[in-house]
Design a protein around this motif. Sequence first.
Motif, mmCIF file in Angstrom:
data_model
loop_
_atom_site.group_PDB
_atom_site.id
_atom_site.type_symbol
_atom_site.label_atom_id
_atom_site.label_comp_id
_atom_site.label_asym_id
_atom_site.label_seq_id
_atom_site.Cartn_x
_atom_site.Cartn_y
_atom_site.Cartn_z
ATOM 1 N N ALA A 25 0.830 -1.211 0.000
ATOM 2 C CA ALA A 25 0.000 0.000 0.000
ATOM 3 C C ALA A 25 0.862 1.258 0.000
ATOM 4 O O ALA A 25 0.587 2.208 -0.743
ATOM 5 C CB ALA A 25 -0.928 -0.011 1.213
ATOM 6 N N VAL A 26 1.916 1.267 0.797
ATOM 7 C CA VAL A 26 2.811 2.428 0.829
ATOM 8 C C VAL A 26 3.518 2.594 -0.504
ATOM 9 O O VAL A 26 3.654 3.710 -1.019
ATOM 10 C CB VAL A 26 3.829 2.291 1.992
ATOM 11 C CG1 VAL A 26 4.922 3.333 1.892
ATOM 12 C CG2 VAL A 26 3.130 2.375 3.327
ATOM 13 N N TRP A 27 3.943 1.485 -1.092
ATOM 14 C CA TRP A 27 4.620 1.548 -2.387
ATOM 15 C C TRP A 27 3.692 2.090 -3.473
ATOM 16 O O TRP A 27 4.086 2.929 -4.277
ATOM 17 C CB TRP A 27 5.145 0.167 -2.756
ATOM 18 C CG TRP A 27 5.823 0.112 -4.085
ATOM 19 C CD1 TRP A 27 7.024 0.662 -4.426
ATOM 20 C CD2 TRP A 27 5.317 -0.500 -5.263
ATOM 21 N NE1 TRP A 27 7.308 0.414 -5.742
ATOM 22 C CE2 TRP A 27 6.271 -0.298 -6.285
ATOM 23 C CE3 TRP A 27 4.169 -1.214 -5.553
ATOM 24 C CZ2 TRP A 27 6.096 -0.785 -7.566
ATOM 25 C CZ3 TRP A 27 4.004 -1.689 -6.837
ATOM 26 C CH2 TRP A 27 4.955 -1.475 -7.824
ATOM 27 N N LEU A 28 2.444 1.616 -3.499
ATOM 28 C CA LEU A 28 1.481 2.106 -4.490
ATOM 29 C C LEU A 28 1.171 3.585 -4.296
ATOM 30 O O LEU A 28 1.040 4.332 -5.270
ATOM 31 C CB LEU A 28 0.202 1.270 -4.434
ATOM 32 C CG LEU A 28 0.320 -0.151 -4.959
ATOM 33 C CD1 LEU A 28 -0.974 -0.928 -4.697
ATOM 34 C CD2 LEU A 28 0.649 -0.147 -6.440
ATOM 35 N N LEU A 29 1.052 4.017 -3.037
ATOM 36 C CA LEU A 29 0.826 5.437 -2.762
ATOM 37 C C LEU A 29 1.996 6.278 -3.253
ATOM 38 O O LEU A 29 1.808 7.328 -3.885
ATOM 39 C CB LEU A 29 0.593 5.654 -1.264
ATOM 40 C CG LEU A 29 0.398 7.094 -0.829
ATOM 41 C CD1 LEU A 29 -0.900 7.645 -1.400
ATOM 42 C CD2 LEU A 29 0.395 7.190 0.685
ATOM 43 N N GLU A 30 3.202 5.817 -2.983
ATOM 44 C CA GLU A 30 4.395 6.539 -3.438
ATOM 45 C C GLU A 30 4.443 6.623 -4.957
ATOM 46 O O GLU A 30 4.763 7.677 -5.521
ATOM 47 C CB GLU A 30 5.651 5.843 -2.897
ATOM 48 C CG GLU A 30 6.945 6.551 -3.226
ATOM 49 C CD GLU A 30 7.567 6.088 -4.518
ATOM 50 O OE1 GLU A 30 8.289 6.898 -5.142
ATOM 51 O OE2 GLU A 30 7.336 4.941 -4.929
ATOM 52 N N SER A 76 2.004 11.554 -10.410
ATOM 53 C CA SER A 76 1.129 12.708 -10.582
ATOM 54 C C SER A 76 1.848 14.033 -10.362
ATOM 55 O O SER A 76 1.492 15.030 -10.979
ATOM 56 C CB SER A 76 -0.073 12.602 -9.641
ATOM 57 O OG SER A 76 0.342 12.606 -8.296
ATOM 58 N N PHE A 120 1.901 6.526 -7.038
ATOM 59 C CA PHE A 120 0.847 7.427 -7.491
ATOM 60 C C PHE A 120 1.257 8.887 -7.319
ATOM 61 O O PHE A 120 1.099 9.700 -8.234
ATOM 62 C CB PHE A 120 -0.448 7.148 -6.728
ATOM 63 C CG PHE A 120 -1.536 8.134 -7.034
ATOM 64 C CD1 PHE A 120 -2.213 8.086 -8.238
ATOM 65 C CD2 PHE A 120 -1.863 9.130 -6.128
ATOM 66 C CE1 PHE A 120 -3.204 9.000 -8.536
ATOM 67 C CE2 PHE A 120 -2.850 10.052 -6.412
ATOM 68 C CZ PHE A 120 -3.526 9.985 -7.623
ATOM 69 N N VAL A 121 1.794 9.220 -6.154
ATOM 70 C CA VAL A 121 2.214 10.602 -5.897
ATOM 71 C C VAL A 121 3.334 10.999 -6.846
ATOM 72 O O VAL A 121 3.326 12.091 -7.420
ATOM 73 C CB VAL A 121 2.644 10.769 -4.425
ATOM 74 C CG1 VAL A 121 3.341 12.094 -4.197
ATOM 75 C CG2 VAL A 121 1.436 10.643 -3.508
ATOM 76 N N ARG A 122 4.278 10.114 -7.059
ATOM 77 C CA ARG A 122 5.396 10.417 -7.941
ATOM 78 C C ARG A 122 4.926 10.637 -9.372
ATOM 79 O O ARG A 122 5.350 11.581 -10.041
ATOM 80 C CB ARG A 122 6.403 9.278 -7.891
ATOM 81 C CG ARG A 122 7.599 9.527 -8.749
ATOM 82 C CD ARG A 122 8.634 8.443 -8.551
ATOM 83 N NE ARG A 122 9.758 8.708 -9.415
ATOM 84 C CZ ARG A 122 10.391 7.787 -10.102
ATOM 85 N NH1 ARG A 122 10.042 6.531 -9.987
ATOM 86 N NH2 ARG A 122 11.397 8.103 -10.871
#
Length: 85
Positions: free
Chosen positions: A20-25, A31, A27-29
């Motif tokens: 989950a943390v990897w996917l969030l990172e 975008s 996505f933020v990167r």
Amino acid sequence: PVIVYYFSIQQVSSAIAITAVWLLEMFVRQSWEPQIVGAKLGLHPLTSLIAMYFGVGLLGFSGFFIGPILMICSKAFFIVLSNTQ
């Protein structure tokens, strides 16, 4: 590799949390990166993103740097061209 390791030692909750943390990172990167690069280069974020994608597609890894540089040169050329008329 860490996620696979945690799954292999039966630490499923840790593996899911890391995923989950990897996917969030990611996505933020994905975008924010074009906006940051565009602001620093003076290009619209979409223009800088397109320049990076076409640069990488046409020239490989070096196109990641050459594509935006060519876009900046093109923008400067059209600004000079429009001011002379």
